[in-house]
Design a protein around this motif. Structure first.
Motif, PDB file in Angstrom:
ATOM      1  N   THR A   1      -4.440 -13.346  -0.893  1.00  0.00           N
ATOM      2  CA  THR A   1      -3.741 -12.276  -0.182  1.00  0.00           C
ATOM      3  C   THR A   1      -3.691 -12.519   1.319  1.00  0.00           C
ATOM      4  O   THR A   1      -2.919 -11.884   2.028  1.00  0.00           O
TER       5      THR A   1
ATOM      6  N   ARG B   1       6.727 -11.798  -1.378  1.00  0.00           N
ATOM      7  CA  ARG B   1       5.804 -12.873  -0.991  1.00  0.00           C
ATOM      8  C   ARG B   1       5.969 -14.095  -1.883  1.00  0.00           C
ATOM      9  O   ARG B   1       5.910 -15.236  -1.415  1.00  0.00           O
TER      10      ARG B   1
ATOM     11  N   ASP C   1       1.447  -4.869  16.512  1.00  0.00           N
ATOM     12  CA  ASP C   1       1.240  -4.892  15.066  1.00  0.00           C
ATOM     13  C   ASP C   1       2.518  -5.227  14.320  1.00  0.00           C
ATOM     14  O   ASP C   1       2.492  -5.822  13.248  1.00  0.00           O
ATOM     15  N   GLU C   2       3.686  -4.856  14.900  1.00  0.00           N
ATOM     16  CA  GLU C   2       4.953  -5.098  14.226  1.00  0.00           C
ATOM     17  C   GLU C   2       5.224  -6.591  14.067  1.00  0.00           C
ATOM     18  O   GLU C   2       5.915  -7.013  13.161  1.00  0.00           O
TER      19      GLU C   2
ATOM     20  N   LYS D   1      -0.611  -8.753   9.159  1.00  0.00           N
ATOM     21  CA  LYS D   1      -0.385  -7.360   8.794  1.00  0.00           C
ATOM     22  C   LYS D   1       0.884  -7.229   7.958  1.00  0.00           C
ATOM     23  O   LYS D   1       0.906  -6.521   6.936  1.00  0.00           O
ATOM     24  N   PHE D   2       1.960  -7.912   8.394  1.00  0.00           N
ATOM     25  CA  PHE D   2       3.212  -7.875   7.632  1.00  0.00           C
ATOM     26  C   PHE D   2       2.993  -8.393   6.214  1.00  0.00           C
ATOM     27  O   PHE D   2       3.450  -7.798   5.236  1.00  0.00           O
ATOM     28  N   TRP D   3       2.290  -9.511   6.083  1.00  0.00           N
ATOM     29  CA  TRP D   3       2.074 -10.141   4.775  1.00  0.00           C
ATOM     30  C   TRP D   3       1.287  -9.231   3.845  1.00  0.00           C
ATOM     31  O   TRP D   3       1.586  -9.122   2.661  1.00  0.00           O
ATOM     32  N   LYS D   4       0.301  -8.566   4.393  1.00  0.00           N
ATOM     33  CA  LYS D   4      -0.542  -7.693   3.577  1.00  0.00           C
ATOM     34  C   LYS D   4       0.247  -6.510   3.036  1.00  0.00           C
ATOM     35  O   LYS D   4       0.016  -6.050   1.910  1.00  0.00           O
ATOM     36  N   GLU D   5       1.209  -6.038   3.829  1.00  0.00           N
ATOM     37  CA  GLU D   5       1.966  -4.852   3.427  1.00  0.00           C
ATOM     38  C   GLU D   5       3.220  -5.197   2.628  1.00  0.00           C
ATOM     39  O   GLU D   5       3.819  -4.320   2.019  1.00  0.00           O
ATOM     40  N   TRP D   6       3.624  -6.453   2.615  1.00  0.00           N
ATOM     41  CA  TRP D   6       4.842  -6.872   1.902  1.00  0.00           C
ATOM     42  C   TRP D   6       4.591  -6.846   0.407  1.00  0.00           C
ATOM     43  O   TRP D   6       3.483  -7.161  -0.066  1.00  0.00           O
ATOM     44  N   ASP D   7       5.612  -6.524  -0.385  1.00  0.00           N
ATOM     45  CA  ASP D   7       5.447  -6.483  -1.848  1.00  0.00           C
ATOM     46  C   ASP D   7       5.287  -7.895  -2.395  1.00  0.00           C
ATOM     47  O   ASP D   7       5.719  -8.880  -1.789  1.00  0.00           O
ATOM     48  N   ARG D   8       4.654  -7.987  -3.579  1.00  0.00           N
ATOM     49  CA  ARG D   8       4.317  -9.294  -4.158  1.00  0.00           C
ATOM     50  C   ARG D   8       5.552 -10.120  -4.499  1.00  0.00           C
ATOM     51  O   ARG D   8       5.554 -11.340  -4.336  1.00  0.00           O
TER      52      ARG D   8
END
Length: 524
Positions: free
Chosen positions: A321, A454, A438-439, A444-451
């Motif tokens: 992740t 990714r 943060d933007e 941070k972006f990767w963690k919040e992006w859907d699987r």
């Protein structure tokens, strides 16, 4: 005929990678060391199964067919044995010494059962109860638990000898022809010849010889040349039935792409029959298996590498992740994992094949399906230079200055403003490298992006930068949020309290982060 002393000493080791790499060499050397009867040097008439006739010479022959040079055009025709008139085909194959099975199998209707573990079973369902389906196969009738089935059975065409024993097939055909077999004269001869030819197809040479003989006795005028050739052919095969059966079984394993079992059986033949008159046929078959093995390995590898790469990328996205950890794995580690998984996929075709051999065959591939993967909303993670890079040289086009007051002029002015903004941003980043919002934080972006997003990004990145695939090109589409501009124009009315002036202001697109494009890779 080759003597036992010339049998290669490495035959016991053919069950591993030896077949894939050594078989090609050993088969070639065996052909060079062992002379064959030369093909027809004199002009001849070659009859085809269609009824047509060709005049010319047979330049070469092998178990698959003949290379025939025509007299009328001087052109060369590659003819498989199946296109040659059966009577002349049998005589020529016997003359050239091709005693082994030609791999053409009797096929029957059956059913395919797929189990939950992916195993496929073929046979005929002869019984059902609450717990089992009873599947008839040549080795017997086996129970298949209903709970292990992945779905309903489907129709399939399978080799007859997978479902029935040779004796069962013979008896079934004999019952169909019972009336003709009981007749005398021409009718009886025709029935006997039909049963004999069928027996030969299922490699039952003893019965084939018996019924060719009966056909001759019942009507000596019935196809005398063809019957005499068939008797001579089947007499030789019947005397070597056990050995012919083994060679035929190996060739059928080849036809079914069970090279692991074919290689193992090839290694046993010279040990079981060191004085066999069929050692030449063994050598030819060994060459044939090697040729088909490499052909099928090359075909399978184009499917397997992509399949395993896709699977391993998805697994990595699921387990890794952390953005930096995933990129590190894509850059270093995943290529070897894909090659290792592919070598396991190819084990049935090329037992013991190594990752080096897989990589060689993969690098030598030709053609193949073109795949696509998109970086999606994560295109900006590449950085502007890589995100907008192309693989085709774009012609520089000189354009005229846009007309004053036109939309083109407004667009040009906006682009100039964006360029100035980006230059200022670069300067500010160099002064505040550690500060970052943060933007624009990749982690941070990767963690919040859907699987799903990714996984697509990771596959595109791996395809483009791993060196394993050939990049065919890149396609771009505009960011949906900003329409490809990279910025959004916001109109402010001003504020007396804050002291700001009214007017349009540029706000970086929060989706593409000023890139303006979504990058998509085409590769094979």
């Amino acid at each position: 005929m080759r003597s036992p002393s010339h049998v290669p000493s490495h035959s016991r080791r053919l069950a591993g990678l030896a077949l894939f790499t050594m078989l090609l060499l050993s088969a070639a050397s065996s052909r060079a060391a062992t002379p064959q009867e030369s093909p027809s040097a004199e002009p001849m008439m070659l009859r085809l199964e269609s009824g047509d006739v060709l005049f010319g010479r047979i330049e070469e022959s092998d178990p698959d067919g003949v290379r025939f040079r025509r007299v009328d055009t001087e052109g060369v025709v590659e003819l498989p044995w199946s296109l040659v008139d059966p009577t002349q085909r049998d005589a020529l194959r016997l003359r050239f010494g091709y005693v082994e099975s030609d791999g053409v199998e009797e096929m029957v209707d059956a059913e395919k059962l797929v189990l939950t573990d992916g195993t496929e079973l073929f046979g005929i369902v002869v019984g059902r109860d609450d717990q089992y389906l009873w599947l008839k196969r040549a080795e017997g009738t086996i129970p298949v638990p209903r709970r292990s089935l992945a779905g309903a059975s489907t129709p399939a065409r399978v080799p007859a000898l997978d479902v029935y024993t040779r004796e069962e097939l013979y008896q079934k055909k004999a019952q169909e022809l019972a009336e003709g077999l009981a007749a005398s004269g021409r009718e009886g001869a025709e029935a006997c010849a039909e049963l004999a030819r069928y027996a030969e197809e299922i490699l039952d040479y003893a019965h084939a010889l018996e019924y060719f003989g009966r056909a001759k006795d019942l009507d000596p005028s019935f196809e005398p040349q063809a019957i005499e050739a068939a008797i001579a052919r089947t007499e030789e095969k019947a005397a070597l039935q056990e050995q012919v059966d083994l060679l035929a079984r190996i060739d059928l394993l080849r036809a079914r792409k069970r090279y692991d079992l074919a290689v193992e059986a090839l290694g046993t033949f010279p040990e079981l029959y060191p004085d066999s008159p069929l050692l030449e046929d063994w050598n030819k078959l060994r060459d044939r298996v090697a040729k088909h093995q490499e052909r099928d390995a090359r075909a399978e590898i184009t499917r397997s590498v992509y399949r395993e790469a896709t699977r391993l990328v998805r697994d990595a996205v699921k387990t890794k992740t952390n953005y930096e950890a995933l990129v590190s794995y894509l850059d270093d580690g995943l290529v070897e994992a894909v090659l290792e998984a592919t070598s396991k996929d190819l084990a049935r075709i090329a037992p013991g094949i190594t990752t080096d051999e897989v990589q060689r065959l993969w690098s030598e591939r030709k053609g193949g399906r073109v795949h696509q993967s998109s970086y999606g909303n994560g295109t900006w993670l590449l950085g502007k230079a890589r995100a907008l890079a192309t693989y085709e040289k774009e012609d520089e086009k000189k354009t005229e200055a846009p007309a004053a007051g036109s939309q083109a002029e407004a667009r040009a002015k906006l682009e100039q403003r964006i360029e100035r903004y980006l230059r200022n941003q670069e300067l500010s980043r160099s002064a505040n490298a550690s500060a970052g919002s943060d933007e624009e934080n990749p982690a941070k972006f990767w963690k919040e992006w859907d699987r799903a997003g990714r996984a697509q990004w990771a596959m595109a990145y791996f395809a483009e930068f791993s060196g394993l695939f050939r990049v065919e090109g890149v396609r771009f589409s505009n960011c949906r949020e900003c329409g490809g501009k990279g910025f959004r124009e916001i109109r402010f009315t001003g504020s007396a309290v804050a002291g700001s002036k009214a007017g349009d202001q540029l706000i970086p697109c929060p989706t593409c982060h000023t890139i303006g494009r979504v990058r998509r890779i085409r590769y094979r």
